[in-house]
Enzyme design. Sequence first.
Site, PDB file in Angstrom:
ATOM      1  N   LYS A   1     -23.126   8.420   0.030  1.00 25.53           N
ATOM      2  CA  LYS A   1     -23.549   7.038  -0.156  1.00 25.53           C
ATOM      3  C   LYS A   1     -22.499   6.148   0.497  1.00 25.53           C
ATOM      4  CE  LYS A   1     -22.403   3.903  -2.659  1.00 25.53           C
ATOM      5  NZ  LYS A   1     -22.483   2.692  -1.718  1.00 25.53           N
TER       6      LYS A   1
ATOM      7  N   GLU B   1      -9.321   9.473  -2.396  1.00 20.74           N
ATOM      8  CA  GLU B   1      -8.501   8.789  -1.383  1.00 20.74           C
ATOM      9  C   GLU B   1      -8.559   7.312  -1.747  1.00 20.74           C
ATOM     10  OE1 GLU B   1      -7.293  12.001   1.178  1.00 20.74           O
ATOM     11  OE2 GLU B   1      -6.685   9.926   0.928  1.00 20.74           O
TER      12      GLU B   1
ATOM     13  N   CYS C   1      -6.127   1.356   4.448  1.00 20.52           N
ATOM     14  CA  CYS C   1      -5.433   1.784   3.227  1.00 20.52           C
ATOM     15  C   CYS C   1      -3.968   2.080   3.481  1.00 20.52           C
ATOM     16  CB  CYS C   1      -6.110   3.029   2.682  1.00 20.52           C
ATOM     17  SG  CYS C   1      -6.149   4.365   3.889  1.00 20.52           S
TER      18      CYS C   1
ATOM     19  N   GLU D   1      -2.498  -4.750  -3.478  1.00 19.06           N
ATOM     20  CA  GLU D   1      -2.896  -4.453  -2.094  1.00 19.06           C
ATOM     21  C   GLU D   1      -3.535  -5.696  -1.470  1.00 19.06           C
ATOM     22  OE1 GLU D   1      -6.023  -1.513  -1.791  1.00 19.06           O
ATOM     23  OE2 GLU D   1      -5.075  -0.684  -0.005  1.00 19.06           O
TER      24      GLU D   1
HETATM   25  N1  NAD Z   1      -7.005   6.415   0.783  1.00 18.61           N
HETATM   26  C1  NAD Z   1      -7.875   6.240   1.772  1.00 18.61           C
HETATM   27  O1  NAD Z   1      -8.064   7.104   2.653  1.00 18.61           O
HETATM   28  C2  NAD Z   1      -8.663   4.957   1.835  1.00 18.61           C
HETATM   29  C3  NAD Z   1      -9.421   4.715   2.977  1.00 18.61           C
HETATM   30  C4  NAD Z   1     -10.149   3.515   3.043  1.00 18.61           C
HETATM   31  C5  NAD Z   1     -10.119   2.600   1.994  1.00 18.61           C
HETATM   32  N2  NAD Z   1      -9.379   2.884   0.895  1.00 18.61           N
HETATM   33  C6  NAD Z   1      -9.296   1.928  -0.204  1.00 18.61           C
HETATM   34  O2  NAD Z   1     -10.600   1.357  -0.471  1.00 18.61           O
HETATM   35  C7  NAD Z   1     -10.440  -0.002  -0.891  1.00 18.61           C
HETATM   36  C8  NAD Z   1     -11.258  -0.904   0.003  1.00 18.61           C
HETATM   37  O3  NAD Z   1     -12.554  -0.381   0.215  1.00 18.61           O
HETATM   38  P1  NAD Z   1     -13.758  -0.917  -0.642  1.00 18.61           P
HETATM   39  O4  NAD Z   1     -13.597  -2.367  -0.926  1.00 18.61           O
HETATM   40  O5  NAD Z   1     -15.018  -0.464   0.004  1.00 18.61           O
HETATM   41  O6  NAD Z   1     -13.564  -0.109  -2.015  1.00 18.61           O
HETATM   42  P2  NAD Z   1     -14.587  -0.028  -3.230  1.00 18.61           P
HETATM   43  O7  NAD Z   1     -13.959   0.918  -4.179  1.00 18.61           O
HETATM   44  O8  NAD Z   1     -15.006  -1.348  -3.719  1.00 18.61           O
HETATM   45  O9  NAD Z   1     -15.920   0.645  -2.597  1.00 18.61           O
HETATM   46  C9  NAD Z   1     -15.847   1.909  -1.998  1.00 18.61           C
HETATM   47  C10 NAD Z   1     -17.185   2.608  -2.204  1.00 18.61           C
HETATM   48  O10 NAD Z   1     -17.378   2.775  -3.588  1.00 18.61           O
HETATM   49  C11 NAD Z   1     -18.639   2.253  -3.978  1.00 18.61           C
HETATM   50  N3  NAD Z   1     -18.497   1.743  -5.340  1.00 18.61           N
HETATM   51  C12 NAD Z   1     -18.139   0.497  -5.740  1.00 18.61           C
HETATM   52  N4  NAD Z   1     -18.090   0.436  -7.096  1.00 18.61           N
HETATM   53  C13 NAD Z   1     -18.434   1.677  -7.546  1.00 18.61           C
HETATM   54  C14 NAD Z   1     -18.566   2.279  -8.833  1.00 18.61           C
HETATM   55  N5  NAD Z   1     -18.333   1.581  -9.948  1.00 18.61           N
HETATM   56  N6  NAD Z   1     -18.935   3.587  -8.923  1.00 18.61           N
HETATM   57  C15 NAD Z   1     -19.158   4.306  -7.783  1.00 18.61           C
HETATM   58  N7  NAD Z   1     -19.043   3.813  -6.537  1.00 18.61           N
HETATM   59  C16 NAD Z   1     -18.694   2.510  -6.427  1.00 18.61           C
HETATM   60  C17 NAD Z   1     -18.962   1.213  -2.947  1.00 18.61           C
HETATM   61  O11 NAD Z   1     -20.367   1.031  -2.878  1.00 18.61           O
HETATM   62  C18 NAD Z   1     -18.406   1.840  -1.689  1.00 18.61           C
HETATM   63  O12 NAD Z   1     -19.345   2.755  -1.154  1.00 18.61           O
HETATM   64  C19 NAD Z   1      -8.973  -0.312  -0.750  1.00 18.61           C
HETATM   65  O13 NAD Z   1      -8.337  -0.169  -1.994  1.00 18.61           O
HETATM   66  C20 NAD Z   1      -8.462   0.750   0.215  1.00 18.61           C
HETATM   67  O14 NAD Z   1      -7.086   1.006   0.040  1.00 18.61           O
HETATM   68  C21 NAD Z   1      -8.628   4.036   0.791  1.00 18.61           C
HETATM   69  O1  LIG Z   2      -8.186   2.879   5.561  1.00 16.06           O
HETATM   70  C1  LIG Z   2      -8.020   4.059   5.446  1.00 16.06           C
HETATM   71  C2  LIG Z   2      -8.007   5.005   6.592  1.00 16.06           C
HETATM   72  O2  LIG Z   2      -7.907   6.314   6.071  1.00 16.06           O
HETATM   73  C3  LIG Z   2      -6.858   4.665   7.505  1.00 16.06           C
HETATM   74  S1  LIG Z   2      -6.765   5.735   8.868  1.00 16.06           S
HETATM   75  O3  LIG Z   2      -7.706   5.218   9.874  1.00 16.06           O
HETATM   76  O4  LIG Z   2      -7.137   7.097   8.421  1.00 16.06           O
HETATM   77  O5  LIG Z   2      -5.373   5.672   9.340  1.00 16.06           O
END
Ligand code: NAD
Ligand SMILES: O=C[C@H](O)CS(=O)(=O)O
Length: 462
Positions: free
Chosen positions: A156, A231, A265, A365
């Site tokens: 999803k 992640e 991230c 963040e």
């Molecule tokens: N560690 C990594 O590799 C990584 C990579 C990219 C982003 N991120 C993190 O993601 C965040 C930003 O992305 P975002 O705003 O899309 O995050 P988010 O957690 O709001 O959403 C991520 C996904 O989760 C879904 N989601 C939202 N609420 C949910 C719930 N209650 N239950 C299940 N699914 C739910 C969303 O629809 C989306 O598909 C930042 O904190 C960033 O650091 C981490």
């Molecule tokens: O935002 C999270 C991604 O994992 C960063 S990266 O493109 O893998 O460096």
Amino acid sequence: MSTIKVTNPATGELVQEVPVSTEEEVQEALQKGYEYFQTWKQVNAHERSSLLKAWSARIQEEKEGIAKVMTLESGKPLKESLGEVDYATSYIDWYAEEAKRIYGRTIPAHTEAKRIIVSHQPVGLVAAITPWNFPAAMMTRKAAPALAAGCTFIVKPAEETPLTTIRLVELAHEVGIPEAAAQCVNGQGKKIGKLFTDSDYVRKITFTGSTPVGKQLMKNSADTVKHVSMELGGHAPFIVAADADLDLAVQHVMAAKFRNAGQTCICANRVLVQESLADKFIHKVKEEVATLRVGNGLEKETQIGPVINGKSFDKIVNQIQDATEKGAQVVCGKEFNANPNQGYFFIHPTVLMNVSEEMTIMKEETFGPVLPITTFTNVEEAVQIANSTPFGLAAYYFTNDYRVGTYLHDQLDFGIVGWNDGAPSAAHAPFGGMKESGLGREGGIEGLDPYLETKYLSIGGF
Ligand SMILES: NC(=O)c1ccc[n+]([C@@H]2O[C@H](COP(=O)([O-])OP(=O)(O)OC[C@H]3O[C@@H](n4cnc5c(N)ncnc54)[C@H](O)[C@@H]3O)[C@@H](O)[C@H]2O)c1
Ligand SMILES: O=C[C@H](O)CS(=O)(=O)O
């Protein structure tokens, strides 16, 4: 039929409407993926490898089209979208090879009457939930090892950016990866996430997104003891020691901070400069930031696109305001071009100095193009500041002193550490965080383990 309205964060214009998957459709897809697992796991590793290679090649054939859609729905500059398509296929290419290297082993038994053999088997149906900031790579970083291991897969994507993921799954089917082996459903995260975690058909949840959502998914997965890979969020420190190569540190802080308008991230969220170098560092950063072009990602000169939505815009602006109210000074930036009614939100790259630890930006963040700079006296203090966060995803430091570098590597509690390197990500390395930045790793040889169960056979009676 309800739909997701995918809009362009640079203009607010509607890109496309995507049908929301009904509960019945999600349950049907889960059952299909569960049942097909019995077939897919029997496909030999070399055949799975060939299908993954064909998928990667097919994506590359459509690279320009996929990148344009990615820019339209995410706002990131086209050059970065093109780069992400390559990054996404690099994970498929890596796990196409790793599929053929899922080795077992034998263990010398404690008696001649026995033989012990260790083997691995795929965990089952994997349900993935992915974020908007890397809609291609965050999906293939999960789908590729899952399919390589012999798991079936359902994803999803984020409501903001479903189009890229939908297209990648379509291309998988075009090259012969069965529809039941790789599926995509769309809709509100909380609702579909609950269907995933409640389902007995799902054996693993793999999530990339915010830490609060990750925690909820872990809790909801407990009732059926599902495997989880998380992640999550980050708050990367970027440490510049007095002996650092100044030009190199500035070059890399620009990459580590402003990629995807600071919406990654592993972006540098806090810059810690040793006092004696601070003035020169800030001056050079100001010069570099002044050259950055803000605009629509489809325009080739654009380097900084919009932030994803109004909620994110407000959070970033509030962090800037909180910092300046508490004494931070704006070196450059703090200009906005936003029209909530039109649905676009640009924040010009902003640099803050005289930042202190009580400011929100030093704890929360940012996920935007804002660079807060603070100073430190000695490396022990830098470590204390850097580690004073619940996050542990990425950390960076710049020094040419091997003693300082080794000390920082040993003391920093982060899963990804860049030493004179602000761009550490690669499919062949194990990406992931410590503490509240996550569980498990994606990429590298470590990235296959989360999709495998280990079994050992003890044969007696010899
Ligand atoms: N560690 C990594 O590799 C990584 C990579 C990219 C982003 N991120 C993190 O993601 C965040 C930003 O992305 P975002 O705003 O899309 O995050 P988010 O957690 O709001 O959403 C991520 C996904 O989760 C879904 N989601 C939202 N609420 C949910 C719930 N209650 N239950 C299940 N699914 C739910 C969303 O629809 C989306 O598909 C930042 O904190 C960033 O650091 C981490
Ligand atoms: O935002 C999270 C991604 O994992 C960063 S990266 O493109 O893998 O460096």
